[in-house]
Design a protein around this motif. Structure first.
Motif, PDB file in Angstrom:
ATOM      1  N   CYS A   1      20.275  -3.917 -96.401  1.00  0.00           N
ATOM      2  CA  CYS A   1      19.409  -4.631 -95.465  1.00  0.00           C
ATOM      3  C   CYS A   1      19.331  -6.111 -95.826  1.00  0.00           C
ATOM      4  O   CYS A   1      19.454  -6.984 -94.957  1.00  0.00           O
ATOM      5  CB  CYS A   1      18.030  -3.978 -95.474  1.00  0.00           C
ATOM      6  SG  CYS A   1      16.874  -4.699 -94.312  1.00  0.00           S
ATOM      7  N   ARG A   2      19.137  -6.401 -97.100  1.00  0.00           N
ATOM      8  CA  ARG A   2      19.045  -7.796 -97.531  1.00  0.00           C
ATOM      9  C   ARG A   2      20.363  -8.542 -97.269  1.00  0.00           C
ATOM     10  O   ARG A   2      20.368  -9.711 -96.873  1.00  0.00           O
ATOM     11  CB  ARG A   2      18.690  -7.857 -99.015  1.00  0.00           C
ATOM     12  CG  ARG A   2      17.276  -7.429 -99.362  1.00  0.00           C
ATOM     13  CD  ARG A   2      16.215  -8.325 -98.746  1.00  0.00           C
ATOM     14  NE  ARG A   2      16.336  -9.710 -99.170  1.00  0.00           N
ATOM     15  CZ  ARG A   2      15.723 -10.224-100.221  1.00  0.00           C
ATOM     16  NH1 ARG A   2      14.947  -9.448-100.982  1.00  0.00           N
ATOM     17  NH2 ARG A   2      15.868 -11.490-100.526  1.00  0.00           N
TER      18      ARG A   2
ATOM     19  N   GLU B   1      20.761  -9.671 -93.660  1.00  0.00           N
ATOM     20  CA  GLU B   1      19.757 -10.595 -93.121  1.00  0.00           C
ATOM     21  C   GLU B   1      20.377 -11.850 -92.526  1.00  0.00           C
ATOM     22  O   GLU B   1      19.903 -12.365 -91.513  1.00  0.00           O
ATOM     23  CB  GLU B   1      18.769 -11.010 -94.223  1.00  0.00           C
ATOM     24  CG  GLU B   1      17.726  -9.981 -94.556  1.00  0.00           C
ATOM     25  CD  GLU B   1      16.816 -10.448 -95.682  1.00  0.00           C
ATOM     26  OE1 GLU B   1      15.787  -9.796 -95.911  1.00  0.00           O
ATOM     27  OE2 GLU B   1      17.135 -11.467 -96.342  1.00  0.00           O
ATOM     28  N   ASP B   2      21.438 -12.379 -93.163  1.00  0.00           N
ATOM     29  CA  ASP B   2      22.004 -13.636 -92.695  1.00  0.00           C
ATOM     30  C   ASP B   2      23.278 -13.438 -91.872  1.00  0.00           C
ATOM     31  O   ASP B   2      24.022 -14.395 -91.646  1.00  0.00           O
ATOM     32  CB  ASP B   2      22.275 -14.583 -93.863  1.00  0.00           C
ATOM     33  CG  ASP B   2      23.270 -14.014 -94.867  1.00  0.00           C
ATOM     34  OD1 ASP B   2      23.639 -12.831 -94.744  1.00  0.00           O
ATOM     35  OD2 ASP B   2      23.676 -14.766 -95.773  1.00  0.00           O
TER      36      ASP B   2
ATOM     37  N   PRO C   1      23.567 -12.371 -85.394  1.00  0.00           N
ATOM     38  CA  PRO C   1      23.689 -11.323 -84.392  1.00  0.00           C
ATOM     39  C   PRO C   1      24.472 -11.828 -83.176  1.00  0.00           C
ATOM     40  O   PRO C   1      24.553 -13.039 -82.951  1.00  0.00           O
ATOM     41  CB  PRO C   1      22.239 -11.018 -84.010  1.00  0.00           C
ATOM     42  CG  PRO C   1      21.522 -12.309 -84.263  1.00  0.00           C
ATOM     43  CD  PRO C   1      22.205 -12.932 -85.457  1.00  0.00           C
TER      44      PRO C   1
ATOM     45  N   PRO D   1       9.944  -9.754 -87.596  1.00  0.00           N
ATOM     46  CA  PRO D   1      11.279 -10.376 -87.543  1.00  0.00           C
ATOM     47  C   PRO D   1      12.353  -9.334 -87.273  1.00  0.00           C
ATOM     48  O   PRO D   1      12.215  -8.158 -87.613  1.00  0.00           O
ATOM     49  CB  PRO D   1      11.438 -10.989 -88.943  1.00  0.00           C
ATOM     50  CG  PRO D   1      10.061 -11.073 -89.501  1.00  0.00           C
ATOM     51  CD  PRO D   1       9.287  -9.948 -88.896  1.00  0.00           C
ATOM     52  N   ARG D   2      13.445  -9.792 -86.670  1.00  0.00           N
ATOM     53  CA  ARG D   2      14.559  -8.907 -86.335  1.00  0.00           C
ATOM     54  C   ARG D   2      15.815  -9.358 -87.080  1.00  0.00           C
ATOM     55  O   ARG D   2      15.996 -10.535 -87.351  1.00  0.00           O
ATOM     56  CB  ARG D   2      14.807  -8.917 -84.823  1.00  0.00           C
ATOM     57  CG  ARG D   2      13.594  -8.482 -84.021  1.00  0.00           C
ATOM     58  CD  ARG D   2      13.770  -8.782 -82.545  1.00  0.00           C
ATOM     59  NE  ARG D   2      14.757  -7.918 -81.924  1.00  0.00           N
ATOM     60  CZ  ARG D   2      14.507  -6.697 -81.451  1.00  0.00           C
ATOM     61  NH1 ARG D   2      13.273  -6.200 -81.536  1.00  0.00           N
ATOM     62  NH2 ARG D   2      15.445  -5.975 -80.900  1.00  0.00           N
ATOM     63  N   GLN D   3      16.671  -8.412 -87.366  1.00  0.00           N
ATOM     64  CA  GLN D   3      17.933  -8.699 -88.030  1.00  0.00           C
ATOM     65  C   GLN D   3      18.931  -7.592 -87.694  1.00  0.00           C
ATOM     66  O   GLN D   3      18.578  -6.574 -87.084  1.00  0.00           O
ATOM     67  CB  GLN D   3      17.738  -8.772 -89.544  1.00  0.00           C
ATOM     68  CG  GLN D   3      17.358  -7.430 -90.179  1.00  0.00           C
ATOM     69  CD  GLN D   3      17.531  -7.430 -91.682  1.00  0.00           C
ATOM     70  OE1 GLN D   3      16.660  -7.888 -92.399  1.00  0.00           O
ATOM     71  NE2 GLN D   3      18.675  -6.923 -92.159  1.00  0.00           N
TER      72      GLN D   3
ATOM     73  N   VAL E   1      20.248  -4.834 -83.590  1.00  0.00           N
ATOM     74  CA  VAL E   1      19.385  -5.909 -84.074  1.00  0.00           C
ATOM     75  C   VAL E   1      17.948  -5.482 -83.809  1.00  0.00           C
ATOM     76  O   VAL E   1      17.562  -5.265 -82.651  1.00  0.00           O
ATOM     77  CB  VAL E   1      19.700  -7.239 -83.377  1.00  0.00           C
ATOM     78  CG1 VAL E   1      18.769  -8.344 -83.874  1.00  0.00           C
ATOM     79  CG2 VAL E   1      21.161  -7.631 -83.606  1.00  0.00           C
TER      80      VAL E   1
ATOM     81  N   ARG F   1      13.636  -4.562 -89.609  1.00  0.00           N
ATOM     82  CA  ARG F   1      14.248  -3.765 -90.671  1.00  0.00           C
ATOM     83  C   ARG F   1      13.545  -2.432 -90.878  1.00  0.00           C
ATOM     84  O   ARG F   1      14.138  -1.471 -91.392  1.00  0.00           O
ATOM     85  CB  ARG F   1      14.272  -4.556 -91.974  1.00  0.00           C
ATOM     86  CG  ARG F   1      12.886  -4.914 -92.499  1.00  0.00           C
ATOM     87  CD  ARG F   1      12.943  -5.640 -93.826  1.00  0.00           C
ATOM     88  NE  ARG F   1      11.609  -5.953 -94.332  1.00  0.00           N
ATOM     89  CZ  ARG F   1      11.377  -6.376 -95.564  1.00  0.00           C
ATOM     90  NH1 ARG F   1      12.379  -6.554 -96.408  1.00  0.00           N
ATOM     91  NH2 ARG F   1      10.143  -6.642 -95.957  1.00  0.00           N
TER      92      ARG F   1
END
Length: 321
Positions: A129-130, A133-134, A137, A188-190, A222, A225
């Motif tokens: 997951c981490r 993050e970057d 999308p 927040p979305r990722q 997206v 988390r």
């Protein structure tokens, strides 16, 4: 999107050869694409022939996530992308086709249990997951029927399944709409994997606390988390023995990716929502593909039993939300 049925193993072998890896194939269980184990040059690989209706950009998104993880978190055990092309087939259709590295291990579904294993799962999920993050999308993430954040989209399916499962899932969706979704919408979305079920995780059979693989990025989406975490824990909730290991899972997850109070507040509700989706979607798909019903319904009974047991088992793990 129904499961692919028109291609033969010979066509799959020809596709693999065009990607540079000649050898026999063995069909593996899958939901809508065709997935094979390919043997070439004494080594095993995964050959994936995507559904003809799958958009190329969706496949590019999935393979991009695998490449991103290989760079950002090489210790997270996910397949490596070895070859990829859009190929034409004998039925006149083109399909995204790719080869991945083969990950050794046994299915988690056959080697469940223990706090050490739960902690290892929590750690791997948090690290993945981490690392995602970057990952940028796509402008419009692919529509995913299994997206917990968009659970309300499955309501029309309830009219097409048996009354009992429909009532059970409908009550959970009502709770999601009233209490969970407003909180979720503010998080927040990722990019998330979105499908860490026990058939998508491999472990070392001689040491089941060692995670050797996370596969199947077909439900990549997206979303907050917490949706990813809820998917994994929804399978852990289904028996008392596994429920007892959830604190170890969460402690290990938070050691890598600490949760915010708002995230903790919706976790149990998201797990219930994912179970309701399992009940509804699997029932609906099995009715349309009875030849694949055993695969599609493999988690339905456990999800129904857990939801029918009521809030008590969730309170015993998560306390009062």
């Amino acid at each position: 999107m129904t499961r692919e049925t028109t291609l033969t193993p010979q066509m799959a072998e020809q596709a693999a050869a065009r990607l540079g890896l000649a050898g026999p194939v063995e069909l593996l269980a899958s939901e809508r694409d065709l997935t094979y184990r390919l043997l070439s040059g004494g080594h095993g690989y995964v050959l994936k022939i995507c559904h003809a209706e799958e958009a190329p950009w969706v496949v590019a998104f999935q393979l991009g996530a695998l490449r991103h993880l290989a760079q950002r978190a090489p210790g997270v055990p996910v397949p490596r992308v070895l070859a990829h092309a859009r190929l034409g087939y004998e039925d006149g259709l083109e399909r995204e086709t790719y080869v991945l590295s083969w990950l050794d291990g046994a299915l988690l579904s056959r080697h469940r249990g223990g706090r050490a294993q739960a902690a290892a799962l929590g750690t791997v999920m948090a690290r993945m997951c981490r690392a995602l993050e970057d990952l940028p999308p796509p402008p419009a993430p692919p529509a995913q029927l299994w997206d917990v954040a968009q659970a309300l989209q499955i309501r029309p399916l309830l009219a097409e399944i048996e009354p009992g499962p429909a009532r059970l899932a409908g009550a959970v969706l009502d709770e999601f709409e009233a209490r969970i979704k407003p909180v979720l919408d503010a998080l927040p979305r990722q990019v998330i994997h979105n499908d860490c079920n026990p058939h998508n995780v491999f472990v070392d059979p001689a040491a089941p606390a060692r995670i050797t693989g996370i596969i199947d990025f077909g439900d990549l989406t997206v979303a907050p988390r917490m949706c990813d975490l809820a998917v994994g824990l929804s399978y852990q909730m289904q028996t008392a023995e596994l429920r007892a290991t959830i604190p170890a899972w969460l402690a290990a997850y938070e050691a890598v990716a600490p949760l915010h109070p708002g995230e903790r507040a919706v976790l149990a509700g998201l797990i219930r929502t994912r179970m309701a989706m399992t009940v509804a979607i699997s029932s609906w798909r099995a009715a349309r593909a009875p030849e694949n019903a055993a695969y599609l319904l493999r988690y339905r009974a456990g999800a129904m039993a857990c939801l029918e047991a009521g809030d008590g088992i969730f309170a015993g793990v998560f306390g009062d939300e």
